[in-house]
Design a protein around this motif. Structure first.
Motif, mmCIF file in Angstrom:
data_model
loop_
_atom_site.group_PDB
_atom_site.id
_atom_site.type_symbol
_atom_site.label_atom_id
_atom_site.label_comp_id
_atom_site.label_asym_id
_atom_site.label_seq_id
_atom_site.Cartn_x
_atom_site.Cartn_y
_atom_site.Cartn_z
ATOM 1 N N ASP A 104 35.325 28.111 43.887
ATOM 2 C CA ASP A 104 34.793 29.420 43.479
ATOM 3 C C ASP A 104 34.348 30.253 44.676
ATOM 4 N N LYS B 163 39.256 30.637 37.468
ATOM 5 C CA LYS B 163 40.161 31.179 36.450
ATOM 6 C C LYS B 163 41.353 30.264 36.336
ATOM 7 N N THR C 263 45.263 33.008 42.935
ATOM 8 C CA THR C 263 44.379 34.172 42.804
ATOM 9 C C THR C 263 44.116 34.786 44.188
ATOM 10 N N TYR D 120 38.743 35.986 42.225
ATOM 11 C CA TYR D 120 38.604 34.764 41.440
ATOM 12 C C TYR D 120 38.794 33.529 42.302
ATOM 13 N N ASP E 10 33.821 30.442 34.719
ATOM 14 C CA ASP E 10 35.133 29.826 34.532
ATOM 15 C C ASP E 10 35.748 30.409 33.258
ATOM 16 N N ILE E 11 36.883 31.067 33.420
ATOM 17 C CA ILE E 11 37.470 31.829 32.308
ATOM 18 C C ILE E 11 38.853 31.272 31.970
ATOM 19 N N ALA F 276 42.571 30.749 29.932
ATOM 20 C CA ALA F 276 43.669 31.664 29.562
ATOM 21 C C ALA F 276 44.798 30.806 28.982
ATOM 22 N N THR G 45 40.621 35.002 28.521
ATOM 23 C CA THR G 45 41.625 36.078 28.539
ATOM 24 C C THR G 45 42.909 35.609 27.849
ATOM 25 N N VAL H 182 47.971 35.896 35.593
ATOM 26 C CA VAL H 182 46.544 35.910 35.971
ATOM 27 C C VAL H 182 46.135 37.322 36.413
ATOM 28 N N SER I 165 45.401 39.048 33.275
ATOM 29 C CA SER I 165 44.170 38.435 32.772
ATOM 30 C C SER I 165 42.955 39.057 33.470
ATOM 31 N N TYR I 166 43.104 39.286 34.758
ATOM 32 C CA TYR I 166 42.010 39.935 35.503
ATOM 33 C C TYR I 166 41.752 41.343 34.954
ATOM 34 N N TRP J 287 39.873 40.962 31.695
ATOM 35 C CA TRP J 287 38.474 40.576 31.948
ATOM 36 C C TRP J 287 37.668 41.800 32.396
#
Ligand code: NAD
Length: 411
Positions: A60, A66, A91, A98, A137-138, A140, A169, A342, A345-346, A349
């Motif tokens: 992170d 993610k 990412t 992310y 933490d997301i 998908a 997401t 992703v 997805s960002y 988000w």
């Protein structure tokens, strides 16, 4: 070979170029947190079945972690670890704020009813709701999961933490999803292939494409490339493939799959072909868009395509990758090739955090911008360092993560 050995090897090659210390390598190769949970569920027939679920939060340093959630019988901790680390580099390559994570449950979603899948998903969130979160933490979609599964995740998360659509997401558009998220990974694969063809002085109209996998990524890739006037000559799914040297009718195949529970089994308008034979067809571009580890030292010599675009995660083992590079073939690596998902997805988000929805046109425009910048950066890096596009992408991604780690301060 195990998936994790492969990603470590790719990591170390780039780390050599960056002259990273052994201590920094160890830090970046180690996951921040790994969780394994028991998911006991009552099946429709009243029997109790216990599944095993995983979430690996890899890194992170650059932002919340993610990564997708995979439902597949072969899911295990080693594979999820490898995929989580790929998310960290991915990412970073596309410069999203992310880190990386991945999760999964070892099950075959085609053998469960929708009600059973819903119970499994909710139980998994019961175990992990404190691990997930819009700032931590997301999850998908990934293989075997879709926008419906994401909607259940959002709903179950809400029972513990209140309304917070940014906790996951890839949701349905009617439920705080972003328009264009579902197509995003395949569209991104297509956008990047067209850019690559441009750099290589090739024309889409003279490009024959073979795609393994006709799920989310494979079918949207086929759709985009068909519109871009490439000739999609073969596609396959878990039940086998279909081939037409003159080009498949992609819209008809997509309609067929929609009407047939997502499968192209039984399609009548093209020649059937096995998954193994399909990889070896004469073509200009091969796009693995299903499983990992499908291009190995055993079959690599039989692959004819001069260009390989990794729609799937981890489809090429390093020994095969070395042979492809030595042969002068071009491989666009997963951490760039399938980063469209992703990226959108960002966007989803970011929109969820503002309670605001962009138009599909804006999503597509921004996706194109992010992928073009990333492609150009990776291409330049490969030229500068005289390395493969894979090593170049890893150098870019790992370089950004290690700089963020140092800037954040390690005490
Ligand atoms: P999906 O579940 O929607 O589709 C998977 C497809 O692969 C299906 O057509 C299935 O029949 C086929 N398949 C399964 N086993 C096969 C086999 N042995 N041979 C040939 N085909 C087989 O999954 P997806 O979301 O399209 O994911 C595909 C790949 O793309 C995975 O590696 C995933 O990690 C990667 N990926 C997905 C996303 C995303 O946004 N969905 C993003 C990045 C990467």
């Amino acid at each position: 070979m195990k998936a994790l050995d492969g990603t470590r090897l790719y990591f170390n090659r780039a780390a050599d170029h960056l002259e990273l210390s052994e201590d920094m390598r160890r830090l970046l190769l180690t996951a921040k947190r790994e969780v394994q949970v028991q998911v006991p569920v009552e099946m429709d027939n009243g029997q109790l079945q216990t599944f095993i679920g995983y979430r690996v939060q890899h890194n992170d340093a650059r932002g919340p972690m993610k990564g997708g959630l995979r439902y597949h019988p072969e899911v295990d901790l080693d594979e999820i670890r490898a995929l989580a680390s790929l998310m960290t580099w991915k990412t970073a390559v596309v410069n999203l704020p992310y880190g990386g994570a991945k999760g999964g449950i070892a099950l075959d979603p085609t053998k469960l009813s929708q009600r059973e899948l819903q119970r499994v998903t909710r139980k998994f969130v019961d175990e992990l709701h404190d691990v997930f979160g819009p700032n931590n933490d997301i999850p998908a979609p990934d293989m075997g999961t879709d926008s419906q599964v994401m909607a259940w995740i959002m709903n179950q998360y809400q029972r513990y933490h209140g309304f917070n659509p940014a906790c996951v997401t890839g949701k349905p558009v009617e439920m705080y999803g972003a328009p264009g998220r579902e197509e995003a990974t395949g569209r991104g694969v297509g956008i990047l292939l067209v850019k690559l063809l441009g750099r290589m002085g090739r024309k889409p109209q003279q490009t024959r494409v073979v795609i393994q996998g006709f799920g989310n990524v494979g079918s949207h890739t086929a759709w985009f490339l068909n519109q871009a006037e490439c000739k999609v000559v073969a596609v396959s799914d878990r039940d086998g493939g279909f081939f037409n040297p003159g080009g498949l009718d992609v819209p008809a195949m997509v309609r067929y799959a929609h009407a047939n529970h997502g499968s192209i089994r039984g399609y009548k308008e093209a020649e059937p072909i096995s998954n193994e034979a399909m990889l070896e067809l004469p073509c200009d571009v091969l796009i693995p868009a299903a499983l990992g580890g499908v291009i190995t030292s055993k079959n690599v010599k039989k692959i004819n395509a001069p260009i390989i675009i990794e729609g799937a995660n981890n489809p090429t083992w390093p020994d095969a990758d070395d042979i492809l590079y030595a042969d002068g073939r071009t491989v666009l690596p997963d951490i760039l090739a399938n980063a469209g998902g992703v990226t959108v997805s960002y966007f989803e988000w970011a929109q969820n955090r503002q309670y605001y929805q962009w138009t599909l046109d804006r999503v597509r425009q921004e996706l194109d911008r992010v992928l073009t910048q990333s492609f150009d950066a990776v291409w330049e890096m490969a030229q500068q360092r005289q390395v493969s596009l894979r090593t170049a992408a890893y150098i870019l991604g790992i370089g950004r993560v290690s700089r963020a780690t140092v800037l954040g301060g390690i005490t």
